[in-house]
Structures are given as C-alpha cells and as structure tokens.
Design a protein around this motif. Sequence first.
Motif, PDB file in Angstrom:
ATOM      1  N   ASP A 296       0.111  -4.169 -12.581  1.00 25.48           N
ATOM      2  CA  ASP A 296       0.110  -3.499 -11.327  1.00 25.48           C
ATOM      3  C   ASP A 296       0.648  -1.474 -11.344  1.00 25.48           C
ATOM      4  O   ASP A 296      -0.834  -0.702 -11.168  1.00 25.48           O
ATOM      5  N   ILE A 297       1.374  -1.368 -12.003  1.00 20.60           N
ATOM      6  CA  ILE A 297       1.564  -0.570 -12.327  1.00 20.60           C
ATOM      7  C   ILE A 297       0.998   0.026 -13.729  1.00 20.60           C
ATOM      8  O   ILE A 297       0.262   1.680 -13.284  1.00 20.60           O
TER       9      ILE A 297
ATOM     10  N   GLY B 261       9.426  -5.384  -4.793  1.00 22.02           N
ATOM     11  CA  GLY B 261       8.399  -5.440  -4.161  1.00 22.02           C
ATOM     12  C   GLY B 261       7.306  -6.893  -4.880  1.00 22.02           C
ATOM     13  O   GLY B 261       6.009  -6.419  -4.549  1.00 22.02           O
ATOM     14  N   GLY B 262       7.666  -7.149  -5.497  1.00 23.38           N
ATOM     15  CA  GLY B 262       6.470  -8.031  -5.989  1.00 23.38           C
ATOM     16  C   GLY B 262       5.619  -7.948  -6.989  1.00 23.38           C
ATOM     17  O   GLY B 262       4.683  -8.478  -7.610  1.00 23.38           O
ATOM     18  N   PHE B 263       5.910  -6.259  -7.575  1.00 26.90           N
ATOM     19  CA  PHE B 263       5.091  -5.461  -8.242  1.00 26.90           C
ATOM     20  C   PHE B 263       4.542  -6.738  -9.910  1.00 26.90           C
ATOM     21  O   PHE B 263       6.022  -6.452 -10.074  1.00 26.90           O
TER      22      PHE B 263
ATOM     23  N   ARG C 250      10.921   1.304 -10.450  1.00 27.72           N
ATOM     24  CA  ARG C 250      11.515  -0.264 -10.317  1.00 27.72           C
ATOM     25  C   ARG C 250      11.723  -0.983  -9.043  1.00 27.72           C
ATOM     26  O   ARG C 250      12.038  -2.223  -9.602  1.00 27.72           O
ATOM     27  N   ALA C 251      12.120  -0.527  -8.557  1.00 33.71           N
ATOM     28  CA  ALA C 251      12.278  -0.982  -7.122  1.00 33.71           C
ATOM     29  C   ALA C 251      10.306  -1.376  -6.617  1.00 33.71           C
ATOM     30  O   ALA C 251      10.502  -2.837  -6.724  1.00 33.71           O
TER      31      ALA C 251
ATOM     32  N   THR D  46       0.871  -0.942   0.642  1.00 35.26           N
ATOM     33  CA  THR D  46      -0.123   0.193  -0.042  1.00 35.26           C
ATOM     34  C   THR D  46       1.246   1.136  -0.148  1.00 35.26           C
ATOM     35  O   THR D  46       0.348   1.792  -0.816  1.00 35.26           O
ATOM     36  N   ARG D  47       1.694   1.657   0.694  1.00 36.01           N
ATOM     37  CA  ARG D  47       3.076   2.403   0.798  1.00 36.01           C
ATOM     38  C   ARG D  47       3.753   2.357  -0.866  1.00 36.01           C
ATOM     39  O   ARG D  47       3.487   3.204  -0.828  1.00 36.01           O
ATOM     40  N   ARG D  48       3.876   1.455  -0.839  1.00 36.37           N
ATOM     41  CA  ARG D  48       4.447   1.639  -2.854  1.00 36.37           C
ATOM     42  C   ARG D  48       3.212   2.478  -3.480  1.00 36.37           C
ATOM     43  O   ARG D  48       3.633   3.229  -4.489  1.00 36.37           O
TER      44      ARG D  48
END
Length: 131
Positions: free
Chosen positions: A94-95, A88-90, A82-83, A59-61
């Motif tokens: 998701d992006i 982060g498993g994205f 990128r992170a 959620t923070r990401r």
Amino acid sequence: MDDDQRRDQGTAQRRKVLGNAWVDKSAAGKNSFNADFLDLITRYAWGEIWTRPHFDERTRRVLVIGTMVALGQWDEFRLHVRAALSEGGFTPDDIKEILLQQAIYCGVPAANHAVKEAAGVVQELGLLDKP
C-alpha cells in the motif's frame, strides 16, 4: 461541540491513528512552550478534521502520506507511514503504491527519498521482504 469535547474527540482520534505509544510519548514531552500548539492540533487537526465524516480514515492516511512527500516533511512522513503500517491496516505494498503515484505528481527526487525513508520504517517493523 465545545473545546473540551473537541479535545477529547481529538485525543481519541489521535490515539486511534497514531497509536497509544506515540501519543503518550508526545504528552510526556509537553511543556510550557509547546502546550498551546499540542492543544491546537489536538482540537483542530484531530478533533475537527480527522473526525469529519466525508472521507474514511484510510483515505485520510493516504492523503497525509502523499502530502508529506510533496512537502518533504520527512519526520511527519515516517510517523504516518509507521502508523499506517502498525495501526491502520496498511501493507508495505500500500505504501509502495502511494509512493509510485507521488513519483509522477511530486517528482522522482521526492519519491526517491520517500522510498528510502519508508523502506527504513518497513524494515524497523520487520515487514521488509526480499524481492
């Protein structure tokens, strides 16, 4: 918690979110001018805020990526995309969903630029599929 504990916790969280390579690169660039700022963000952004229990890391990401779109902070946007993808498993989807949401709330021009920036990161990481 004292400053040393906050700094240690912040460093560990920063490494978890951004990856060791990024944090090592940042530490290597530390100098007399930016050292106080790096310490500040390590203790407070990473040691206080990112470690709070209410929101999970995912959620923070999402919040950070969306906020960077809203503010047009493209260096930080690319860093966190990128992170999210590498640490982060994205997934690229998701992006994409974050950017579609932001298109409505931040405007199409901001999201248009974000799509371009994110696509570059996705391509650099070898995650870009053909439609």
